[in-house]
Design a protein around this motif. Sequence first.
Motif, PDB file in Angstrom:
ATOM      1  N   THR A   1       0.829  -1.211   0.000  1.00 31.33           N
ATOM      2  CA  THR A   1       0.000   0.000   0.000  1.00 31.33           C
ATOM      3  C   THR A   1       0.862   1.259   0.000  1.00 31.33           C
ATOM      4  OG1 THR A   1      -0.182   0.184   2.418  1.00 31.33           O
ATOM      5  CG2 THR A   1      -1.831  -1.196   1.272  1.00 31.33           C
ATOM      6  N   CYS A   2       2.177   1.082   0.157  1.00 30.97           N
ATOM      7  CA  CYS A   2       3.106   2.218   0.171  1.00 30.97           C
ATOM      8  C   CYS A   2       3.500   2.587  -1.252  1.00 30.97           C
ATOM      9  CB  CYS A   2       4.351   1.866   0.980  1.00 30.97           C
ATOM     10  SG  CYS A   2       4.003   1.461   2.698  1.00 30.97           S
ATOM     11  N   ASP A   3       4.134   3.706  -1.374  1.00 29.44           N
ATOM     12  CA  ASP A   3       4.597   4.188  -2.680  1.00 29.44           C
ATOM     13  C   ASP A   3       5.908   3.482  -3.009  1.00 29.44           C
ATOM     14  OD1 ASP A   3       4.678   5.710  -4.995  1.00 29.44           O
ATOM     15  OD2 ASP A   3       5.765   7.353  -4.013  1.00 29.44           O
ATOM     16  N   LEU A   4       5.823   2.439  -3.811  1.00 27.54           N
ATOM     17  CA  LEU A   4       6.990   1.629  -4.160  1.00 27.54           C
ATOM     18  C   LEU A   4       7.385   1.837  -5.611  1.00 27.54           C
ATOM     19  CD1 LEU A   4       5.853  -1.780  -2.610  1.00 27.54           C
ATOM     20  CD2 LEU A   4       7.385  -0.104  -1.575  1.00 27.54           C
ATOM     21  N   ARG A   5       8.619   1.528  -5.902  1.00 29.16           N
ATOM     22  CA  ARG A   5       9.042   1.497  -7.297  1.00 29.16           C
ATOM     23  C   ARG A   5       8.284   0.354  -7.976  1.00 29.16           C
ATOM     24  NH1 ARG A   5      15.573   1.598  -6.898  1.00 29.16           N
ATOM     25  NH2 ARG A   5      15.755   3.492  -5.651  1.00 29.16           N
ATOM     26  N   PRO A   6       7.894   0.532  -9.220  1.00 27.95           N
ATOM     27  CA  PRO A   6       7.139  -0.514  -9.921  1.00 27.95           C
ATOM     28  C   PRO A   6       7.835  -1.875  -9.916  1.00 27.95           C
ATOM     29  CG  PRO A   6       7.073   1.520 -11.181  1.00 27.95           C
ATOM     30  CD  PRO A   6       8.028   1.746 -10.036  1.00 27.95           C
ATOM     31  N   GLU A   7       9.161  -1.885 -10.063  1.00 28.09           N
ATOM     32  CA  GLU A   7       9.871  -3.170 -10.079  1.00 28.09           C
ATOM     33  C   GLU A   7       9.823  -3.859  -8.716  1.00 28.09           C
ATOM     34  OE1 GLU A   7      13.196  -0.002  -9.605  1.00 28.09           O
ATOM     35  OE2 GLU A   7      11.299  -0.175 -10.665  1.00 28.09           O
ATOM     36  N   HIS A   8       9.816  -3.076  -7.630  1.00 25.17           N
ATOM     37  CA  HIS A   8       9.705  -3.663  -6.290  1.00 25.17           C
ATOM     38  C   HIS A   8       8.290  -4.180  -6.046  1.00 25.17           C
ATOM     39  CE1 HIS A   8      13.318  -1.040  -4.903  1.00 25.17           C
ATOM     40  NE2 HIS A   8      13.696  -2.122  -5.565  1.00 25.17           N
ATOM     41  N   GLU A   9       7.313  -3.419  -6.497  1.00 19.88           N
ATOM     42  CA  GLU A   9       5.925  -3.858  -6.363  1.00 19.88           C
ATOM     43  C   GLU A   9       5.701  -5.178  -7.101  1.00 19.88           C
ATOM     44  OE1 GLU A   9       1.450  -2.271  -7.452  1.00 19.88           O
ATOM     45  OE2 GLU A   9       3.034  -0.801  -7.073  1.00 19.88           O
ATOM     46  N   LYS A  10       6.234  -5.278  -8.304  1.00 14.69           N
ATOM     47  CA  LYS A  10       6.083  -6.498  -9.099  1.00 14.69           C
ATOM     48  C   LYS A  10       6.679  -7.704  -8.368  1.00 14.69           C
ATOM     49  CE  LYS A  10       7.316  -8.497 -13.547  1.00 14.69           C
ATOM     50  NZ  LYS A  10       8.091  -8.325 -14.777  1.00 14.69           N
ATOM     51  N   ILE A  11       7.857  -7.528  -7.797  1.00 10.12           N
ATOM     52  CA  ILE A  11       8.510  -8.612  -7.067  1.00 10.12           C
ATOM     53  C   ILE A  11       7.684  -9.015  -5.851  1.00 10.12           C
ATOM     54  CG2 ILE A  11      10.517  -9.214  -5.650  1.00 10.12           C
ATOM     55  CD1 ILE A  11      12.136  -7.311  -7.567  1.00 10.12           C
ATOM     56  N   LEU A  12       7.207  -8.036  -5.089  1.00 10.36           N
ATOM     57  CA  LEU A  12       6.451  -8.353  -3.872  1.00 10.36           C
ATOM     58  C   LEU A  12       5.130  -9.052  -4.180  1.00 10.36           C
ATOM     59  CD1 LEU A  12       7.124  -5.271  -1.573  1.00 10.36           C
ATOM     60  CD2 LEU A  12       8.166  -7.545  -1.507  1.00 10.36           C
ATOM     61  N   VAL A  13       4.493  -8.689  -5.279  1.00  8.31           N
ATOM     62  CA  VAL A  13       3.255  -9.374  -5.675  1.00  8.31           C
ATOM     63  C   VAL A  13       3.560 -10.836  -5.997  1.00  8.31           C
ATOM     64  CG1 VAL A  13       1.480  -9.508  -7.475  1.00  8.31           C
ATOM     65  CG2 VAL A  13       2.006  -7.309  -6.402  1.00  8.31           C
ATOM     66  N   LEU A  14       4.664 -11.084  -6.695  1.00  9.07           N
ATOM     67  CA  LEU A  14       5.058 -12.464  -6.981  1.00  9.07           C
ATOM     68  C   LEU A  14       5.373 -13.226  -5.696  1.00  9.07           C
ATOM     69  CD1 LEU A  14       7.362 -11.980 -10.116  1.00  9.07           C
ATOM     70  CD2 LEU A  14       5.128 -13.107 -10.040  1.00  9.07           C
ATOM     71  N   VAL A  15       6.062 -12.581  -4.777  1.00 13.65           N
ATOM     72  CA  VAL A  15       6.376 -13.222  -3.493  1.00 13.65           C
ATOM     73  C   VAL A  15       5.089 -13.550  -2.747  1.00 13.65           C
ATOM     74  CG1 VAL A  15       7.435 -12.882  -1.221  1.00 13.65           C
ATOM     75  CG2 VAL A  15       8.687 -12.229  -3.283  1.00 13.65           C
ATOM     76  N   GLN A  16       4.134 -12.633  -2.754  1.00 17.75           N
ATOM     77  CA  GLN A  16       2.855 -12.918  -2.099  1.00 17.75           C
ATOM     78  C   GLN A  16       2.185 -14.144  -2.701  1.00 17.75           C
ATOM     79  OE1 GLN A  16       0.394  -9.256  -2.000  1.00 17.75           O
ATOM     80  NE2 GLN A  16       0.268  -9.728   0.171  1.00 17.75           N
TER      81      GLN A  16
END
Length: 104
Positions: free
Chosen positions: A50-65
């Motif tokens: 929900t934080c303001d993340l870099r798109p590449e970090h967001e993509k990685i975290l979604v995959l990790v989830q």
Amino acid sequence: MVRLSRIYTRTGDEGTTRLGDNSEVVKTDVRVEAYGCVDELNAVLGLVLTCDLRPEHEKILVLVQNDLFDLGADLCRPQVEQEEPGAVLRLLAEQVGRLEAEID
């Protein structure tokens, strides 16, 4: 959206719980503790997303989830000797490899 405000299993609470294969273990079983920790980590990652993340970090975290959901499903189903490959959702070596590559 489904709202579940009350869930009754009608089995009482004798300090046990059922796993995904319907086997019964004590609630302090290491397997139950493990998938509880996985669920908590997944919740924290959801908050981070929900934080303001870099798109590449967001993509990685979604995959990790998504991988953590698979891990939780894997943990709740004890492996059996004659398990047919693909019959039960199991975490794959490729998923672990992808996470290790991202860490590196």
